[in-house]
Motif scaffolding. Sequence first.
Motif, mmCIF file in Angstrom:
data_model
loop_
_atom_site.group_PDB
_atom_site.id
_atom_site.type_symbol
_atom_site.label_atom_id
_atom_site.label_comp_id
_atom_site.label_asym_id
_atom_site.label_seq_id
_atom_site.Cartn_x
_atom_site.Cartn_y
_atom_site.Cartn_z
ATOM 1 N N ILE A 154 33.770 -22.741 13.783
ATOM 2 C CA ILE A 154 34.283 -22.696 15.149
ATOM 3 C C ILE A 154 33.143 -22.249 16.057
ATOM 4 N N LYS A 155 32.862 -23.030 17.076
ATOM 5 C CA LYS A 155 31.738 -22.734 17.966
ATOM 6 C C LYS A 155 31.851 -21.329 18.561
ATOM 7 N N ASP A 156 30.784 -20.563 18.425
ATOM 8 C CA ASP A 156 30.661 -19.223 19.007
ATOM 9 C C ASP A 156 31.659 -18.221 18.430
ATOM 10 N N LEU A 175 42.202 -21.067 21.680
ATOM 11 C CA LEU A 175 42.212 -22.494 22.002
ATOM 12 C C LEU A 175 41.106 -23.241 21.272
ATOM 13 N N LEU A 176 39.959 -22.596 21.103
ATOM 14 C CA LEU A 176 38.870 -23.207 20.340
ATOM 15 C C LEU A 176 39.294 -23.488 18.903
ATOM 16 N N TYR A 177 39.942 -22.497 18.294
ATOM 17 C CA TYR A 177 40.422 -22.668 16.918
ATOM 18 C C TYR A 177 41.448 -23.788 16.852
ATOM 19 N N ALA A 178 42.393 -23.773 17.794
ATOM 20 C CA ALA A 178 43.454 -24.774 17.781
ATOM 21 C C ALA A 178 42.900 -26.184 17.948
ATOM 22 N N THR A 179 41.979 -26.351 18.882
ATOM 23 C CA THR A 179 41.399 -27.663 19.138
ATOM 24 C C THR A 179 40.604 -28.154 17.934
ATOM 25 N N THR A 180 39.803 -27.266 17.364
ATOM 26 C CA THR A 180 38.981 -27.650 16.210
ATOM 27 C C THR A 180 39.848 -28.024 15.022
ATOM 28 N N LEU A 181 40.892 -27.224 14.758
ATOM 29 C CA LEU A 181 41.776 -27.526 13.630
ATOM 30 C C LEU A 181 42.548 -28.814 13.882
#
Length: 289
Positions: free
Chosen positions: A107-109, A144-150
């Motif tokens: 996950i970015k950053d 949101l980063l986690y959700a989008t990546t997953l």
Amino acid sequence: MYGEENLFDAKVDGTEYEEYKPNNKHGWNEAMLQIKIAHIARVISDMDADIIALAEVENKVVLEKLNAALGAKAYPYLFYPNKKERVNIETALLSRFPIEKTATIAIKDQARGIHRITLKIENKRLDVYINHWPAQKEKEEERLLYATTLHNALLKEEGREYVLLGDFNSPYQVQKDWGMGFVNVLKTGDKSALFYNLWYDLPQDKRYSHSYGKQKATLDHIVIPKTLSDGKGIDYNPSSLTVFSRPYMLDEQGNPNRWQISNRGKGVHQGDGYSDHFPLTAIFHTVND
């Protein structure tokens, strides 16, 4: 799924939380570790699940110590990821089924990734995605980063059988903006949603696995795609979600009897308690082809 609350070893690695630095004023040492392992092992032994995902484990060595404490119920297959240097705790997996392969979605950053463990169950395969998303106090943008990546990773899983589980640090329904990533981006919800959140198996007043003071929350989740209810391969047993608890795991109010550290968690380890999360269990079965 069990958020067993900060399983650290008793050695200095430099990434410990202050209260888990060994042999200082907080009283964390090898003897205290053995007590905590015994408590966690008691819960896992009583659960007697074929697959256990853990949310807060410092390293593979302490995971192996926990597994050894299970004695005859020890698991033959263990997973612990390659942890980044600045990460305190990571997720882990204990399994009675062989692990065929593993992968980590970065996950970015963000420090922790999402880990995919492919299990061979009889002649079938199940991908288990274990998650530990940023805490509620962090900005929703991080979750949101986690959700989008997953979500993007799961686009490649079309037609496959998998389960999403872990501490998503999100409610099962959006509260203000909290949970937007988990509900609206990952698209979890009731049976009309893309991914079914098993919390909907339970009455609304029973939907909680974590408590902090008077606040009860659904931070932990087990989520399934439609392929786990299609009558083929591996399927979920409807209405089998359970918030696992035993009398010894409860405090006087009936909430999780968490691992006790005096002075609101900043003092001395008391050698008592279990976790601030109740485990979640669910039953799945293989379908004869």
